[in-house]
Scaffold this active site. Sequence first.
Site, PDB file in Angstrom:
ATOM      1  N   ASP A   1      -5.195   7.895   7.394  1.00  0.00           N
ATOM      2  CA  ASP A   1      -4.043   8.719   7.759  1.00  0.00           C
ATOM      3  C   ASP A   1      -4.168   9.081   9.243  1.00  0.00           C
ATOM      4  O   ASP A   1      -5.287   9.143   9.766  1.00  0.00           O
ATOM      5  CB  ASP A   1      -4.063   9.997   6.894  1.00  0.00           C
ATOM      6  CG  ASP A   1      -2.689  10.625   6.792  1.00  0.00           C
ATOM      7  OD1 ASP A   1      -1.727  10.063   7.347  1.00  0.00           O
ATOM      8  OD2 ASP A   1      -2.571  11.690   6.155  1.00  0.00           O
TER       9      ASP A   1
ATOM     10  N   LYS B   1       3.975   8.341   2.927  1.00  0.00           N
ATOM     11  CA  LYS B   1       3.024   7.331   3.415  1.00  0.00           C
ATOM     12  C   LYS B   1       1.760   7.304   2.535  1.00  0.00           C
ATOM     13  O   LYS B   1       1.312   6.247   2.115  1.00  0.00           O
ATOM     14  CB  LYS B   1       2.669   7.592   4.895  1.00  0.00           C
ATOM     15  CG  LYS B   1       3.896   7.482   5.810  1.00  0.00           C
ATOM     16  CD  LYS B   1       3.551   7.613   7.262  1.00  0.00           C
ATOM     17  CE  LYS B   1       3.116   9.009   7.642  1.00  0.00           C
ATOM     18  NZ  LYS B   1       4.173  10.025   7.477  1.00  0.00           N
ATOM     19  N   THR B   2       1.218   8.496   2.268  1.00  0.00           N
ATOM     20  CA  THR B   2       0.014   8.558   1.419  1.00  0.00           C
ATOM     21  C   THR B   2       0.333   8.008   0.031  1.00  0.00           C
ATOM     22  O   THR B   2      -0.443   7.256  -0.552  1.00  0.00           O
ATOM     23  CB  THR B   2      -0.463  10.024   1.303  1.00  0.00           C
ATOM     24  OG1 THR B   2      -0.602  10.551   2.619  1.00  0.00           O
ATOM     25  CG2 THR B   2      -1.786  10.121   0.569  1.00  0.00           C
TER      26      THR B   2
ATOM     27  N   THR C   1       2.422   9.024  12.429  1.00  0.00           N
ATOM     28  CA  THR C   1       3.705   9.638  12.768  1.00  0.00           C
ATOM     29  C   THR C   1       4.092   9.216  14.192  1.00  0.00           C
ATOM     30  O   THR C   1       5.177   9.519  14.652  1.00  0.00           O
ATOM     31  CB  THR C   1       3.609  11.174  12.733  1.00  0.00           C
ATOM     32  OG1 THR C   1       2.477  11.567  13.494  1.00  0.00           O
ATOM     33  CG2 THR C   1       3.471  11.687  11.313  1.00  0.00           C
TER      34      THR C   1
ATOM     35  N   ARG D   1       8.696  15.984   0.529  1.00  0.00           N
ATOM     36  CA  ARG D   1       7.726  17.100   0.455  1.00  0.00           C
ATOM     37  C   ARG D   1       8.458  18.429   0.540  1.00  0.00           C
ATOM     38  O   ARG D   1       8.162  19.371  -0.196  1.00  0.00           O
ATOM     39  CB  ARG D   1       6.692  16.988   1.575  1.00  0.00           C
ATOM     40  CG  ARG D   1       5.795  18.234   1.643  1.00  0.00           C
ATOM     41  CD  ARG D   1       4.658  18.104   2.622  1.00  0.00           C
ATOM     42  NE  ARG D   1       3.706  17.115   2.173  1.00  0.00           N
ATOM     43  CZ  ARG D   1       3.082  16.261   2.983  1.00  0.00           C
ATOM     44  NH1 ARG D   1       3.315  16.279   4.266  1.00  0.00           N
ATOM     45  NH2 ARG D   1       2.228  15.393   2.490  1.00  0.00           N
TER      46      ARG D   1
HETATM   47  N1  LIG Z   1       9.853   8.106  -2.388  1.00  0.00           N
HETATM   48  C1  LIG Z   1       9.346   9.135  -3.060  1.00  0.00           C
HETATM   49  N2  LIG Z   1       9.639   9.331  -4.339  1.00  0.00           N
HETATM   50  C2  LIG Z   1       9.159  10.390  -5.004  1.00  0.00           C
HETATM   51  N3  LIG Z   1       8.336  11.321  -4.456  1.00  0.00           N
HETATM   52  C3  LIG Z   1       7.997  11.156  -3.179  1.00  0.00           C
HETATM   53  C4  LIG Z   1       8.471  10.066  -2.429  1.00  0.00           C
HETATM   54  N4  LIG Z   1       7.974  10.146  -1.167  1.00  0.00           N
HETATM   55  C5  LIG Z   1       7.215  11.246  -1.155  1.00  0.00           C
HETATM   56  N5  LIG Z   1       7.228  11.854  -2.351  1.00  0.00           N
HETATM   57  C6  LIG Z   1       6.531  13.075  -2.684  1.00  0.00           C
HETATM   58  O1  LIG Z   1       6.467  13.895  -1.518  1.00  0.00           O
HETATM   59  C7  LIG Z   1       5.177  14.432  -1.338  1.00  0.00           C
HETATM   60  C8  LIG Z   1       4.646  14.051   0.038  1.00  0.00           C
HETATM   61  O2  LIG Z   1       4.409  12.668   0.094  1.00  0.00           O
HETATM   62  P1  LIG Z   1       3.191  12.045   0.927  1.00  0.00           P
HETATM   63  O3  LIG Z   1       2.003  12.965   0.907  1.00  0.00           O
HETATM   64  O4  LIG Z   1       2.985  10.664   0.423  1.00  0.00           O
HETATM   65  O5  LIG Z   1       3.812  12.018   2.375  1.00  0.00           O
HETATM   66  P2  LIG Z   1       3.149  11.519   3.737  1.00  0.00           P
HETATM   67  O6  LIG Z   1       4.193  10.723   4.461  1.00  0.00           O
HETATM   68  O7  LIG Z   1       1.850  10.851   3.469  1.00  0.00           O
HETATM   69  O8  LIG Z   1       2.920  12.852   4.506  1.00  0.00           O
HETATM   70  P3  LIG Z   1       1.828  13.110   5.674  1.00  0.00           P
HETATM   71  O9  LIG Z   1       2.171  12.172   6.775  1.00  0.00           O
HETATM   72  O10 LIG Z   1       2.054  14.555   6.009  1.00  0.00           O
HETATM   73  O11 LIG Z   1       0.478  12.854   5.041  1.00  0.00           O
HETATM   74  C9  LIG Z   1       4.351  13.930  -2.529  1.00  0.00           C
HETATM   75  O12 LIG Z   1       4.346  14.904  -3.533  1.00  0.00           O
HETATM   76  C10 LIG Z   1       5.093  12.739  -3.030  1.00  0.00           C
HETATM   77  O13 LIG Z   1       4.946  12.586  -4.391  1.00  0.00           O
END
Ligand SMILES: Nc1ncnc2c1ncn2[C@@H]1O[C@H](COP(=O)(O)OP(=O)(O)OP(=O)(O)O)[C@@H](O)[C@H]1O
Length: 363
Positions: A120, A75-76, A169, A228
């Site tokens: 977030d 998401k981030t 979430t 992640r």
């Molecule tokens: N589709 C993707 N392709 C490549 N890498 C990804 C992808 N999705 C996530 N990642 C990698 O996984 C890690 C976590 O992603 P991110 O922080 O964006 O998740 P999030 O959904 O925002 O988590 P949270 O809700 O805990 O903040 C990062 O290092 C990101 O680069």
Amino acid sequence: MSPFDRDAADELLQPDMMGSEAEIAFEGALRPKSLAEFVGQQRVRGQLQLLLDAATIQNRTPDHILLAGPPGLGKTTLAMIVAHESGRPLRLSSGPAIQHAGDLAAVLSSLVPGEVLFVDEIHRMARSAEELLYLAMEDFRIDIMVGKGAGATSIPLDLAPFTLVGATTRSGLLPNPLRDRFGFTAHLEFYDPAELVHVLRRAAVMLELQIEESALVEIAGRSRGTPRIANRLLRRVRDYALVHGGAATRDVVRSALELYDVDELGLDRLDRAVMNILLTRFAGGPVGLNTLAVSVGEESETIESVVEPFLVRIGLIVRTPRGRMATRAGWEHFGLAAPDETISRAVRPARETARQPLFGDEL
Ligand SMILES: Nc1ncnc2c1ncn2[C@@H]1O[C@H](COP(=O)(O)OP(=O)(O)OP(=O)(O)O)[C@@H](O)[C@H]1O
């Protein structure tokens, strides 16, 4: 040892737990910068691309976007991509940091024209701030209250046009008026093993790690459908290969992940605790989510947003109108005999999926 024990895997498998500074820096370096580089979530990528292209053609800020889904799915990263692809600055904030309407007013009033504001965990923002946000999202305007009681007056303040990207979430916790003000809601799904292999291959290059394809498949199958976690497990495998002085083969992955108690399905302590209660105390269910949460001493939010989606996805439990029930695969995974009337669901075949052609055109 009971099949429900083992807790060394906890830190590695918790998608909502951030790791060391080195891991955070590694995560940052790994974030894809464009939609084309972003692996998987094909539908969401297509939808976002359209939204951004339409805004570009009309020379306006893109519509507000809500990103919903379990932690660690990107998401981030997507919020950063929205800002990057539309050539706009990005401001990062979070629901827990916005505990008063004034906190939000301060952020909103300092945005530059076209800025992308990422919030977030938007479901954890204070109610008073949410109400302020309705007007801001709709009309790029807020009313600031000055004074108290009978003498209180509101002063309207125009804002620069901005795009709000909210991440949650728990989209079910967002009040309807807030949810309705997003032009687009993207529901992120867990990743298939083939997609995780792609994520891992990219990360291995950054780590300068020589790793066999079958080893990547092995890690992907244990990563709970979450990039992640996949990246985190890869770092532990890298350490293991470094210390033992060999190439990162499938056997090395197995040994490394065994050391950390990461099982074939990627279950962690909490998943096991939930399954234990469901199978042994409630004879496989049906049982309500809150009862399960209280029984394992965990917030129902965690069970609902982290544990349940994963257990449902891999086929160990099902949701029924009367509550959560263990499937036949759920009983069998823990070496227990399922009662006759148990619902059959195959465990999602992580490895078999990964053996299919690895990537479609969109990757
Ligand atoms: N589709 C993707 N392709 C490549 N890498 C990804 C992808 N999705 C996530 N990642 C990698 O996984 C890690 C976590 O992603 P991110 O922080 O964006 O998740 P999030 O959904 O925002 O988590 P949270 O809700 O805990 O903040 C990062 O290092 C990101 O680069």
